[in-house]
Scaffold this motif. Structure first.
Motif, short mmCIF file in Angstrom:
data_model
loop_
_atom_site.label_atom_id
_atom_site.label_comp_id
_atom_site.label_asym_id
_atom_site.label_seq_id
_atom_site.Cartn_x
_atom_site.Cartn_y
_atom_site.Cartn_z
N TYR A 155 25.09 11.81 53.14
CA TYR A 155 25.71 12.53 54.27
C TYR A 155 25.59 12.59 55.85
O TYR A 155 24.13 12.65 55.56
CB TYR A 155 26.52 13.92 53.63
N ASN A 156 25.81 12.43 56.40
CA ASN A 156 25.71 12.96 58.04
C ASN A 156 25.87 14.19 58.87
O ASN A 156 27.42 14.00 58.15
CB ASN A 156 24.90 11.97 59.31
N ASP A 157 26.37 14.25 60.43
CA ASP A 157 26.93 15.22 60.69
C ASP A 157 28.24 14.52 60.84
O ASP A 157 29.44 15.86 60.56
CB ASP A 157 26.27 15.70 62.16
N ASP A 158 28.56 13.62 61.06
CA ASP A 158 30.29 12.50 61.18
C ASP A 158 30.68 13.48 59.38
O ASP A 158 31.89 13.20 59.01
CB ASP A 158 30.28 11.35 60.99
N LEU B 35 29.74 15.88 57.57
CA LEU B 35 30.36 17.24 57.60
C LEU B 35 31.54 17.90 58.87
O LEU B 35 32.39 18.16 58.13
CB LEU B 35 29.62 17.85 57.63
N ARG B 36 31.96 16.91 59.55
CA ARG B 36 33.30 17.59 60.85
C ARG B 36 33.97 16.86 59.88
O ARG B 36 34.93 16.67 60.28
CB ARG B 36 33.08 16.85 62.16
N TYR C 232 32.80 7.13 62.22
CA TYR C 232 33.80 9.02 62.17
C TYR C 232 35.08 8.25 61.06
O TYR C 232 35.51 8.79 60.54
CB TYR C 232 33.59 9.43 63.29
N ARG D 148 31.16 23.27 60.31
CA ARG D 148 30.51 22.72 59.92
C ARG D 148 31.12 23.09 58.20
O ARG D 148 29.93 24.18 58.22
CB ARG D 148 29.17 21.60 59.33
N LYS E 72 26.95 7.88 54.85
CA LYS E 72 26.51 7.66 56.39
C LYS E 72 26.15 6.66 56.71
O LYS E 72 25.76 6.54 58.24
CB LYS E 72 24.76 7.72 55.00
N ALA F 163 25.48 24.88 59.80
CA ALA F 163 25.09 24.56 61.01
C ALA F 163 26.47 25.07 61.46
O ALA F 163 27.64 25.10 60.65
CB ALA F 163 25.70 22.94 60.91
N LYS G 245 22.15 24.88 53.23
CA LYS G 245 22.15 24.62 54.48
C LYS G 245 23.16 24.54 55.73
O LYS G 245 24.24 24.54 55.31
CB LYS G 245 21.70 22.57 54.65
#
Ligand code: ZN
Length: 327
Positions: A245-248, A250-251, A213, A133, A209, A130, A128
């Motif tokens: 996990y979520n986008d935060d 990975l960031r 952040y 990220r 999750k 993005a 995956k």
């Protein structure tokens, strides 16, 4: 620097892999406990232990040292020489003996030479991507019949497990949570010294999750710093606890040096493997998850677990490679 417990890291030499390589050269005859005829021939003139060795098998070969890497023509000559044949036979015999000593059905298959540079990841099944990220990877895109063993958390610090992995030439990628590892980071330093990777699994092993952040960043990035201090190198890989996990996440991970986030397709236990896909088989590039756990939590020891994994992987015609060489 080459000793029987070293493996090939990036740009380094390692010998345990050569053990497996020698056996792979013997094809399927290594199975079922039969000693290949080449191995018998190589061992016949010497007693197994302590006896005089024939002059054609120098002590260095007997110690299974990796042959020096010679330029093309010289190497070809070397590989066809009687000495090289004797050395390979000796390595095969030793690999069979090592496999038997650890109770394996047969010696592990040899992983191919890792790529000289980590391949660039493209969108594929099990990957995956993005923008901006680190990639999330369940399966490393590869045509090779290799899979990767990853070991999480860090509660059980069993020296037999690390010794078994080293002697069999099985590379490990570990994902370590500080709250479990901090009682003895020395164990993980020793793993790193034998060529295994020590990667990030957060400070407190919380479900990221549900955290904001800033808290996620603290959990991930403080463990980057901690491992850099304790192990001596900053992890490139990070795995979120529970795979959540979520986008935060990975960031945050990307902000403190994480380059990839490997998850898994199979999970290994001392008595079984659990498969994600319906075909209930391994696939090239699959990542296998297991844990540093003891007999208080599991129906077996860490060596039992590794035996189960290696036997299963070998029976399906795969070799175990080092995840950190591909991600
Ligand atoms: Zn975990």
């Amino acid at each position: 620097m080459a000793g029987p417990r070293r493996r090939r890291g990036r740009g380094g030499l390692v010998v345990a892999v050569c053990l497996a390589a020698a056996v792979a050269g013997c094809g399927g005859s290594a199975g079922d406990g039969a000693v290949p005829s080449t191995a018998r021939a190589g061992a016949s003139a010497a007693t197994d232990r302590g006896g005089p060795r024939p002059a054609a098998v120098p002590a260095a070969a007997a110690a299974l040292a990796a042959p020096a890497v010679l330029p093309g023509p010289a190497r070809a000559e070397e590989e066809t020489s009687g000495e090289a044949v004797a050395r390979r036979a000796e390595a095969t015999r030793a690999a069979l003996e090592t496999a038997r000593r650890w109770g394996l059905a047969r010696p592990p298959l040899a992983a191919p030479q890792p790529p000289s540079a980590r391949p660039e990841l493209r969108a594929a099944q099990g990957v995956k991507l993005a923008d901006g990220r680190p990639p999330v990877v369940y399966r490393v895109p590869t045509e090779e019949r290799i899979v990767f063993l990853t070991v999480d958390d860090g509660a059980e610090k069993d020296p037999e497990f690390s010794r078994m992995a080293a002697e069999l030439g099985i590379p490990l990628s570990t994902f370590v949570a500080d709250y479990l590892a901090r009682s003895d980071y020395g164990y993980f330093r020793r793993l790193a010294a034998q060529g295994d990777a020590v990667n990030n699994h957060t400070i407190n092993h919380r479900n990221l999750k549900v955290l904001d952040y800033g808290t996620q960043r603290d959990e991930i990035c403080r463990q980057q710093d901690q491992l850099e201090g304790q192990i001596g190198s900053r992890p490139r890989l990070f795995r979120p606890p529970y795979g959540e996990y979520n986008d935060d996440t990975l960031r945050a991970a990307g902000s403190c040096g994480v380059e990839a986030v490997p998850l898994w397709n199979e999970e290994a236990f001392p008595d079984r493997m659990e498969y994600r896909y319906e075909d209930q088989r391994l696939h090239p590039g699959d990542i296998v998850l297991t844990h540093f756990r003891g007999t208080d939590l599991w129906p077996g020891s860490m060596p039992d677990l590794l035996r189960k994994v290696v036997d299963e992987v070998t029976a399906q015609g795969f070799a175990l490679a080092r995840l950190d060489d591909y991600l």
